[in-house]
Write a protein that holds these residues in place. Structure first.
Motif, short mmCIF file in Angstrom:
data_model
loop_
_atom_site.label_atom_id
_atom_site.label_comp_id
_atom_site.label_asym_id
_atom_site.label_seq_id
_atom_site.Cartn_x
_atom_site.Cartn_y
_atom_site.Cartn_z
N ASP A 19 -48.93 -44.24 -14.72
CA ASP A 19 -48.78 -45.05 -16.06
C ASP A 19 -50.06 -45.74 -16.48
OD1 ASP A 19 -46.17 -43.90 -16.64
OD2 ASP A 19 -45.21 -45.81 -15.98
N ARG A 20 -50.56 -46.73 -15.40
CA ARG A 20 -51.73 -47.20 -15.49
C ARG A 20 -52.85 -46.64 -15.81
NH1 ARG A 20 -52.40 -52.56 -12.12
NH2 ARG A 20 -50.31 -52.78 -13.16
N LEU A 21 -53.11 -45.33 -15.36
CA LEU A 21 -54.10 -44.55 -15.29
C LEU A 21 -54.27 -43.33 -16.39
CD1 LEU A 21 -55.26 -44.22 -11.61
CD2 LEU A 21 -56.01 -45.67 -13.19
N VAL A 22 -52.95 -43.25 -16.98
CA VAL A 22 -52.53 -42.36 -18.07
C VAL A 22 -52.86 -40.93 -17.48
CG1 VAL A 22 -52.84 -41.79 -20.51
CG2 VAL A 22 -53.58 -44.15 -19.81
N VAL A 23 -52.23 -40.67 -16.67
CA VAL A 23 -52.35 -39.33 -15.93
C VAL A 23 -51.14 -39.01 -15.31
CG1 VAL A 23 -54.76 -39.38 -14.99
CG2 VAL A 23 -52.76 -40.20 -13.63
N SER A 24 -50.93 -37.65 -14.92
CA SER A 24 -49.25 -37.38 -14.49
C SER A 24 -49.21 -37.93 -13.03
CB SER A 24 -49.13 -35.85 -14.55
OG SER A 24 -50.04 -35.40 -13.36
N GLU A 25 -48.02 -37.93 -12.58
CA GLU A 25 -47.56 -38.61 -11.20
C GLU A 25 -48.20 -37.34 -10.25
OE1 GLU A 25 -43.85 -40.12 -8.70
OE2 GLU A 25 -43.57 -39.96 -10.91
N ALA A 26 -48.17 -36.11 -10.62
CA ALA A 26 -48.73 -35.10 -9.80
C ALA A 26 -49.98 -35.21 -9.41
CB ALA A 26 -48.30 -33.62 -10.50
N THR A 27 -51.01 -35.87 -10.51
CA THR A 27 -52.18 -35.84 -10.34
C THR A 27 -52.28 -37.07 -9.51
OG1 THR A 27 -52.75 -35.06 -12.55
CG2 THR A 27 -54.31 -36.82 -11.59
N VAL A 28 -51.79 -38.32 -9.76
CA VAL A 28 -51.91 -39.27 -8.68
C VAL A 28 -51.60 -39.07 -7.24
CG1 VAL A 28 -50.66 -41.61 -7.90
CG2 VAL A 28 -51.19 -41.00 -10.36
N LYS A 29 -50.61 -38.09 -7.28
CA LYS A 29 -50.38 -37.61 -5.89
C LYS A 29 -51.44 -36.78 -5.28
CE LYS A 29 -45.17 -37.23 -6.34
NZ LYS A 29 -44.15 -36.54 -6.52
N THR A 30 -52.07 -35.87 -5.99
CA THR A 30 -53.34 -35.23 -5.58
C THR A 30 -54.25 -36.09 -5.11
OG1 THR A 30 -52.77 -33.36 -6.96
CG2 THR A 30 -54.89 -33.42 -6.27
N GLU A 39 -60.50 -41.62 -6.87
CA GLU A 39 -59.67 -41.50 -5.75
C GLU A 39 -59.85 -43.13 -5.07
OE1 GLU A 39 -60.45 -37.13 -3.73
OE2 GLU A 39 -61.78 -38.66 -3.23
N VAL A 40 -60.84 -43.82 -5.15
CA VAL A 40 -61.21 -45.34 -4.75
C VAL A 40 -60.15 -46.17 -5.84
CG1 VAL A 40 -62.79 -47.18 -4.86
CG2 VAL A 40 -63.36 -44.99 -3.99
N GLU A 41 -60.12 -45.85 -7.09
CA GLU A 41 -59.06 -46.45 -7.77
C GLU A 41 -57.64 -46.30 -7.65
OE1 GLU A 41 -58.17 -48.78 -11.25
OE2 GLU A 41 -59.62 -48.77 -9.83
N VAL A 42 -57.36 -45.08 -7.31
CA VAL A 42 -55.65 -44.78 -6.82
C VAL A 42 -55.51 -45.69 -5.42
CG1 VAL A 42 -54.13 -42.88 -5.70
CG2 VAL A 42 -55.59 -42.55 -7.98
N LEU A 43 -56.62 -45.41 -4.66
CA LEU A 43 -56.37 -46.15 -3.21
C LEU A 43 -56.36 -47.89 -3.46
CD1 LEU A 43 -56.27 -46.19 -0.12
CD2 LEU A 43 -58.95 -46.27 -0.25
N ARG A 44 -57.03 -48.25 -4.43
CA ARG A 44 -56.89 -49.79 -4.81
C ARG A 44 -55.43 -50.02 -5.30
NH1 ARG A 44 -56.95 -53.21 -8.74
NH2 ARG A 44 -57.40 -51.52 -10.28
N LEU A 45 -55.14 -49.10 -6.02
CA LEU A 45 -53.68 -49.53 -6.82
C LEU A 45 -52.58 -49.25 -5.83
CD1 LEU A 45 -54.72 -47.84 -9.98
CD2 LEU A 45 -54.35 -50.33 -9.66
N VAL A 46 -52.81 -48.09 -4.85
CA VAL A 46 -51.73 -48.04 -3.62
C VAL A 46 -51.58 -49.39 -3.03
CG1 VAL A 46 -51.39 -46.71 -1.56
CG2 VAL A 46 -51.56 -45.59 -3.66
N GLY A 47 -52.89 -50.03 -2.70
CA GLY A 47 -53.01 -51.12 -1.88
C GLY A 47 -52.40 -52.34 -2.53
N THR A 48 -52.22 -52.34 -3.89
CA THR A 48 -51.75 -53.56 -4.60
C THR A 48 -50.09 -53.38 -4.42
OG1 THR A 48 -51.49 -52.45 -6.88
CG2 THR A 48 -53.56 -53.75 -5.87
N GLY A 49 -49.64 -52.07 -3.99
CA GLY A 49 -48.05 -52.04 -3.91
C GLY A 49 -47.53 -51.28 -5.09
N LEU A 50 -48.51 -50.40 -5.92
CA LEU A 50 -47.70 -49.70 -7.06
C LEU A 50 -47.11 -48.33 -6.34
CD1 LEU A 50 -50.24 -50.53 -9.74
CD2 LEU A 50 -48.21 -51.70 -9.47
N ALA A 51 -46.11 -48.01 -7.07
CA ALA A 51 -45.70 -46.56 -6.85
C ALA A 51 -46.42 -45.52 -7.57
CB ALA A 51 -44.11 -46.54 -7.23
N ASN A 52 -46.53 -44.46 -7.08
CA ASN A 52 -47.12 -43.38 -7.62
C ASN A 52 -46.79 -43.39 -9.16
OD1 ASN A 52 -48.12 -42.86 -5.60
ND2 ASN A 52 -46.87 -40.86 -5.14
#
Length: 79
Positions: free
Chosen positions: A35-46, A17-30
């Motif tokens: 793609d960067r974390l090699v997970v599904s977009e649904a997992t990022v949303k979760t 969750e910290v990693e996703v928050l950091r990446l959101v903070g850099t302006g990346l879309a879900n």
């Protein structure tokens, strides 16, 4: 990524969750985060939804502010 001095506000988040928050903070879309974390977009949303719930945030913009305020993301000076 782990900040040099972890912010106590982030203690309730999982490392992912910290990693996703950091990446959101850099302006990346879900999709880009997925793609960067090699997970599904649904997992990022979760992860993002759980993060926002834990931190009592109501918008993605608030999540970006938290990422900066906690030091997960540093401002870049553009010339």
């Amino acid at each position: 990524y782990v900040p040099a001095v972890p912010d106590p506000a982030l203690d309730q988040l999982t490392p992912r969750e910290v990693e996703v928050l950091r990446l959101v903070g850099t302006g990346l879309a879900n999709a880009e985060i997925a793609d960067r974390l090699v997970v599904s977009e649904a997992t990022v949303k979760t992860h993002l939804n759980r993060t926002m719930t834990k931190l009592d945030l109501s918008s993605r913009a608030q999540a970006v502010v938290v990422a900066y305020e906690t030091g997960l993301v540093k401002p870049r000076h553009r010339v």
